[in-house]
Scaffold this active site. Structure first.
Site, PDB file in Angstrom:
ATOM      1  N   GLU A 128       0.753  -1.138  -0.052  1.00 10.75           N
ATOM      2  CA  GLU A 128      -0.122   0.065  -0.029  1.00 10.75           C
ATOM      3  C   GLU A 128       0.830   1.195   0.126  1.00 10.75           C
ATOM      4  O   GLU A 128       1.952   1.167   0.492  1.00 10.75           O
ATOM      5  CB  GLU A 128      -0.855   0.117   1.080  1.00 10.75           C
ATOM      6  CG  GLU A 128      -1.970   1.114   1.319  1.00 10.75           C
ATOM      7  CD  GLU A 128      -2.807   1.060   2.509  1.00 10.75           C
ATOM      8  OE1 GLU A 128      -3.900   1.868   2.314  1.00 10.75           O
ATOM      9  OE2 GLU A 128      -2.795   0.119   2.942  1.00 10.75           O
ATOM     10  N   GLU A 161     -12.736  -2.071   2.118  1.00 13.35           N
ATOM     11  CA  GLU A 161     -13.118  -1.982   3.368  1.00 13.35           C
ATOM     12  C   GLU A 161     -14.285  -0.726   3.206  1.00 13.35           C
ATOM     13  O   GLU A 161     -14.415   0.189   3.665  1.00 13.35           O
ATOM     14  CB  GLU A 161     -11.869  -1.302   4.175  1.00 13.35           C
ATOM     15  CG  GLU A 161     -11.245  -2.540   4.621  1.00 13.35           C
ATOM     16  CD  GLU A 161     -10.219  -1.892   5.843  1.00 13.35           C
ATOM     17  OE1 GLU A 161     -10.146  -0.822   6.339  1.00 13.35           O
ATOM     18  OE2 GLU A 161      -9.459  -3.022   6.105  1.00 13.35           O
ATOM     19  N   GLU A 164      -6.026  -9.033   3.835  1.00 17.42           N
ATOM     20  CA  GLU A 164      -5.410  -8.218   4.957  1.00 17.42           C
ATOM     21  C   GLU A 164      -5.396  -9.208   5.895  1.00 17.42           C
ATOM     22  O   GLU A 164      -6.389  -9.298   6.869  1.00 17.42           O
ATOM     23  CB  GLU A 164      -5.980  -6.804   5.168  1.00 17.42           C
ATOM     24  CG  GLU A 164      -5.780  -5.985   4.128  1.00 17.42           C
ATOM     25  CD  GLU A 164      -6.104  -4.392   4.152  1.00 17.42           C
ATOM     26  OE1 GLU A 164      -6.067  -4.117   5.479  1.00 17.42           O
ATOM     27  OE2 GLU A 164      -6.698  -3.859   3.277  1.00 17.42           O
TER      28      GLU A 164
END
Length: 478
Positions: free
Chosen positions: A46, A194, A315
């Site tokens: 990320e 998310e 994740e």
């Protein structure tokens, strides 16, 4: 048959132990189960802290040795690890990322404020070309996370066209103008991240409708077929999975779930200074992933009896307090044998559910959370491989192997919450070459484990083994 197996992998909590405890196991080599997908050993990169800039990417003009801008020592370490899939650009960053800012001449790319992670100003020198070319060099599958939260349908559809179209289309022509003639192969595509939180604070019903809209316009280009992944639940939110399975089940190939080993989000604890009680609580939380995965799988099983939709734990990992003296919001943390133990226990759990779990991505690959690699934050060019890296390296034989059941009997320890934590964890598989590989993790802080193993349905012709153990954590050269 006492301690007779091939490729033993032992992960010990301490190098010196007080006394040996007895355990037994039966390995059923004649009862093969599902294939362990290599994507279970996936990584996650990320735009967060120094994961990208200073970790994967230093630029072509850096004094740090590099390969076309990719940091050479990090690249070589990841190449040796045989990374199967790499997720990018987030995470929370994905729903703030607008891909057109990261293409074209680097000096003309606009800067970007990283609103999620410390307010860092990024120059967008690492974008679509840099990521997909890195995946090609590493020989891994790219996994793109698309922007649903602040992006548009048109923007996402054009990104897919830019990356994967070989036709005479507007985005393919733009890609060629930017120096890439042939389209890339992009299999995995996440439609948001998310969505229940940083990706838009949506309800599952609202996200389902957004997914259906975005997905309509993500057209396969030529012979590139997208494996579409829905933004799934946070650990215990089983209703999210249930709603998405009902509302968009026939429109997705995968659904994600996120699970971090954190006992207290307000006081996560130090990465290297912890008590025995904190150590065992960490492993207890780690092993709680099994009932979480099992329950999400059960919900999916009830609505997808043919198991066509994959569960992607894209994740996972430990999350400690940031290291003192590092930049707030960059999530730089040290890595100890406790982290290695978490990695081993989690992988052993994932192996049990490979009929449904087909990808996992540890957070994150360099310099962030439970990383494989740490690079020096002072810019001296040093790097170290973490204990977690060595677990992934030792577990490489499990990739594409066939899981074998193993019945394990061992002692346990009581945590301060009153739960029983087994002192051994194990996983076994038959590799494509026909060898049996067995992973063992001794969770005890003070005792060694003597294990008697019965092999059912096979005989061992030879034995080899490796042990990972140490008292310390990852340290940079002085």
């Amino acid at each position: 048959m006492k301690r007779l197996f091939t490729n033993t992998l032992l992960l010990l909590a301490t190098a010196l132990t007080a006394q040996a405890q007895q355990a037994t196991a039966t390995l059923y080599a004649d009862q093969p189960q599902s294939k362990i997908h290599r994507e279970i050993y996936g990584q996650f990169a990320e735009h967060l802290g120094s994961c990208i800039y200073g970790g994967l990417w230093v630029g072509e003009n850096s004094p740090i040795p590099n390969i076309k801008g990719y940091r050479k020592d990090v690249f070589d370490a990841l190449k040796a690890l045989q990374v199967p899939v790499l997720r990018w650009p987030g995470g929370c960053f994905a729903d703030d990322y607008h891909w057109m800012d990261g293409i074209g001449p680097k000096e003309q790319r606009p800067t970007l404020r990283n609103n999620n992670w410390g307010g860092t100003i990024e120059d967008n020198s690492f974008g679509t070309h840099e990521f997909l070319n890195l995946c090609e060099l590493l020989g891994c599958e790219p996994y793109i996370s698309g922007n649903v939260g602040s992006g548009t349908v048109k923007e996402m559809a054009q990104w897919v066209e830019y990356m994967t179209s070989d036709g005479d289309t507007p985005m393919a022509r733009l890609r060629r103008q930017n120096g890439r003639e042939k389209a890339w192969k992009v299999k995995y595509f996440g439609i948001g991240n998310e969505a229940w939180g940083c990706g838009g604070n949506m309800t599952p019903e609202y996200y389902s409708n957004e997914y259906r809209k975005f997905n309509t316009y993500l057209r396969d280009q030529g012979d590139n077929h997208l494996f579409r992944i829905a933004s799934g639940a946070s650990d215990y939110d089983y209703n999210w999975t249930r709603v998405l399975m009902k509302n968009i089940g026939k429109r997705m190939q995968g659904i994600s779930v996120h699970y971090y080993t954190v006992k207290d989000w307000k006081n996560k604890g130090k990465a290297t200074a912890f008590s025995p009680e904190e150590y065992y609580l960490t492993l207890e939380k780690c092993l709680d992933v099994e009932p979480v995965v099992a329950r999400h799988c059960a919900i999916m099983d009830s609505l997808d009896t043919e198991k066509k939709i994959a569960l992607m734990v894209d994740e996972w990992g430990t999350w400690w307090d940031e290291e003192p003296g590092t930049i707030s919001g960059h999530l730089y943390q040290q890595n100890s044998l406790r982290d290695a133990m978490v990695a081993a226990l989690m992988l052993n759990v994932f192996h049990k559910y490979t009929d449904r779990v087909r990808m996992c991505n540890i957070a994150q690959v360099v310099n962030v959370l439970q990383s494989m690699i740490l690079t020096d934050q002072k810019g001296t060019g040093h790097m170290v491989l973490t204990p977690t890296y060595h677990v992934f390296e030792m577990y490489r034989p499990f990739q594409e192997a066939t899981c074998l059941p193993i019945a394990l009997k061992c002692d346990s320890v009581k945590t301060i919450e009153g739960k029983s934590l087994p002192l051994l964890s194990a996983s076994a598989a038959r590799t494509q070459k026909g060898n049996i590989v067995l992973a063992l993790a001794n969770t005890s802080l003070k005792d060694s484990q003597t294990l008697d193993i019965t092999l059912q349905g096979t005989k061992a012709k030879g034995v080899s083994g490796r042990i990972l153990t140490h008292h310390a954590h990852s340290r940079m050269p002085s």
